[in-house]
Design an enzyme around this catalytic site. Structure first.
Site, PDB file in Angstrom:
ATOM      1  N   SER A  49      -3.622   2.747  -0.442  1.00 28.00           N
ATOM      2  CA  SER A  49      -4.367   2.215   0.695  1.00 28.00           C
ATOM      3  C   SER A  49      -4.694   3.281   1.723  1.00 28.00           C
ATOM      4  O   SER A  49      -5.652   3.143   2.481  1.00 28.00           O
ATOM      5  CB  SER A  49      -3.553   1.094   1.355  1.00 28.00           C
ATOM      6  OG  SER A  49      -2.275   1.578   1.750  1.00 28.00           O
ATOM      7  N   GLY A  73       0.824  -1.197   0.000  1.00 25.28           N
ATOM      8  CA  GLY A  73       0.000   0.000   0.000  1.00 25.28           C
ATOM      9  C   GLY A  73       0.857   1.245   0.000  1.00 25.28           C
ATOM     10  O   GLY A  73       2.081   1.189   0.138  1.00 25.28           O
ATOM     11  N   THR A  74       0.194   2.375  -0.144  1.00 27.30           N
ATOM     12  CA  THR A  74       0.876   3.659  -0.200  1.00 27.30           C
ATOM     13  C   THR A  74      -0.149   4.757  -0.014  1.00 27.30           C
ATOM     14  O   THR A  74      -1.360   4.499   0.067  1.00 27.30           O
ATOM     15  CB  THR A  74       1.601   3.826  -1.550  1.00 27.30           C
ATOM     16  OG1 THR A  74       2.342   5.032  -1.539  1.00 27.30           O
ATOM     17  CG2 THR A  74       0.604   3.878  -2.687  1.00 27.30           C
ATOM     18  N   THR A  75       0.319   5.977   0.053  1.00 28.56           N
ATOM     19  CA  THR A  75      -0.562   7.151   0.098  1.00 28.56           C
ATOM     20  C   THR A  75       0.023   8.216  -0.819  1.00 28.56           C
ATOM     21  O   THR A  75       1.117   8.718  -0.571  1.00 28.56           O
ATOM     22  CB  THR A  75      -0.692   7.713   1.519  1.00 28.56           C
ATOM     23  OG1 THR A  75      -1.237   6.720   2.387  1.00 28.56           O
ATOM     24  CG2 THR A  75      -1.604   8.936   1.523  1.00 28.56           C
ATOM     25  N   LYS A 118       8.173   8.436  -4.684  1.00 27.89           N
ATOM     26  CA  LYS A 118       6.931   8.031  -5.329  1.00 27.89           C
ATOM     27  C   LYS A 118       6.356   9.110  -6.238  1.00 27.89           C
ATOM     28  O   LYS A 118       5.284   8.920  -6.802  1.00 27.89           O
ATOM     29  CB  LYS A 118       5.890   7.645  -4.276  1.00 27.89           C
ATOM     30  CG  LYS A 118       6.307   6.458  -3.424  1.00 27.89           C
ATOM     31  CD  LYS A 118       5.234   6.068  -2.449  1.00 27.89           C
ATOM     32  CE  LYS A 118       5.692   4.907  -1.578  1.00 27.89           C
ATOM     33  NZ  LYS A 118       4.655   4.501  -0.592  1.00 27.89           N
TER      34      LYS A 118
END
Length: 299
Positions: free
Chosen positions: A179, A49-51, A82
């Site tokens: 996520s 996941g990541t934001t 990112k």
């Protein structure tokens, strides 16, 4: 020679090596099983996941993301990048498989450079988004995972597009992918305005990513912040997410601050006090009411 003499080790035969992948029957899977079906059924399910977020306002486009690259319960890299620049006036956030995102951004950089050489000017953000979605849509169903927000400034002004690996292409003012995006959307929907100042936009982006990293286990590390202006993109800052969240907790909440300012600007009327026992306020009493229960009143 020493290794061969002690361990009886023999160098593998390299004459039969090939740069191509083995055919379907050459994979080490049980007989009678299709390799793709076997890997889809028994392969590792690695959660990740990541934001990432991006929003458009009157002074350009803001892009922000955390820096944690996760693979199931393992933090693969705590300081990854990112937000990937494409050219001077275009960059994009990356969410999904890191290898897929890096590969397709290299492909996009090459194609945009070739088109700029042919046409004599850089393509618009909408053209770049359409090109990326068209190229990736050909690989639909092959486990390609790329979700990106293209942020740029072209002849029409600031522009923001969301592109997914199945060919989806959307234009909007606010996008958050990963996520941790539900938590980031909660902060963005509360504080976003198109006429924000630059510092307000920076603070909103940092606050949204910091709150998402606090609630989402797969997001963390630091908060990268980029700003796309008319003159090009700018790398604003990188802040530790834990430190940033702790500093935000010490600040007064916006709603309480607004209520306090409103109460100071418009003070309410003084509460009337009655002349009863102890000077208690006579709230809810009618004229002539003694304040005693009905059965205790005397005629």
């Amino acid at each position: 020679m020493a290794l061969q003499g002690v361990c009886k080790w023999q160098a593998p035969d390299t004459q039969g090596l090939s740069p191509h992948l083995s055919p379907a029957g050459g994979w080490a899977v049980p007989r009678g099983c299709d390799p793709q079906t076997f890997l889809r059924t028994h392969g590792p399910r690695l959660a990740h996941g990541t934001t990432t977020l991006a929003f458009r306002f009157r002074h350009g486009v803001i892009a922000a993301a955390d820096t944690r690259s996760s693979c199931s319960n393992y933090v693969a890299c705590p300081a990854s990048r990112k937000v990937i620049p494409v050219h001077q006036h275009l960059l994009g956030t990356t969410s999904g498989t890191s290898a897929d995102c890096a590969t397709w951004y290299r492909v996009l950089q090459r194609e945009l450079r070739l088109r700029a050489l042919r046409e004599g000017r850089l393509p618009s953000v909408a053209s770049a988004a359409k090109l990326l979605s068209t190229m990736m849509s050909r690989y639909r169903g092959l486990d390609l995972c790329v979700a990106t927000a293209l942020c740029g400034w072209d002849r029409s002004g600031p522009a923001l597009f969301y592109v997914y690996s199945d060919g989806t292409r959307l234009q909007g003012d606010i996008f958050s992918v990963g996520s941790g995006s539900p938590y980031a959307y909660g902060v963005l929907d509360r504080g976003y305005r198109y006429d924000m100042t630059t510092q307000e936009a920076y603070a909103l982006a940092r606050r949204a990513v910091a709150h998402a990293t606090h609630r989402d286990a797969y997001s963390g590390g630091s908060v990268d912040l980029f700003h796309v202006r008319e003159s090009g993109w700018e790398y604003v800052s990188r802040n530790d997410a834990c430190v940033l969240y702790s500093e935000l907790q010490k600040l007064p909440e916006p709603e309480k601050r607004e209520e306090k300012e409103a109460s100071q600007a418009h003070p309410g009327p003084a509460t009337p006090h009655g002349a009863g026992d102890g000077g208690e306020p006579s709230v809810g009493r009618l004229p002539g009411d003694s304040g005693l229960p009905a059965e205790a009143e005397t005629p």
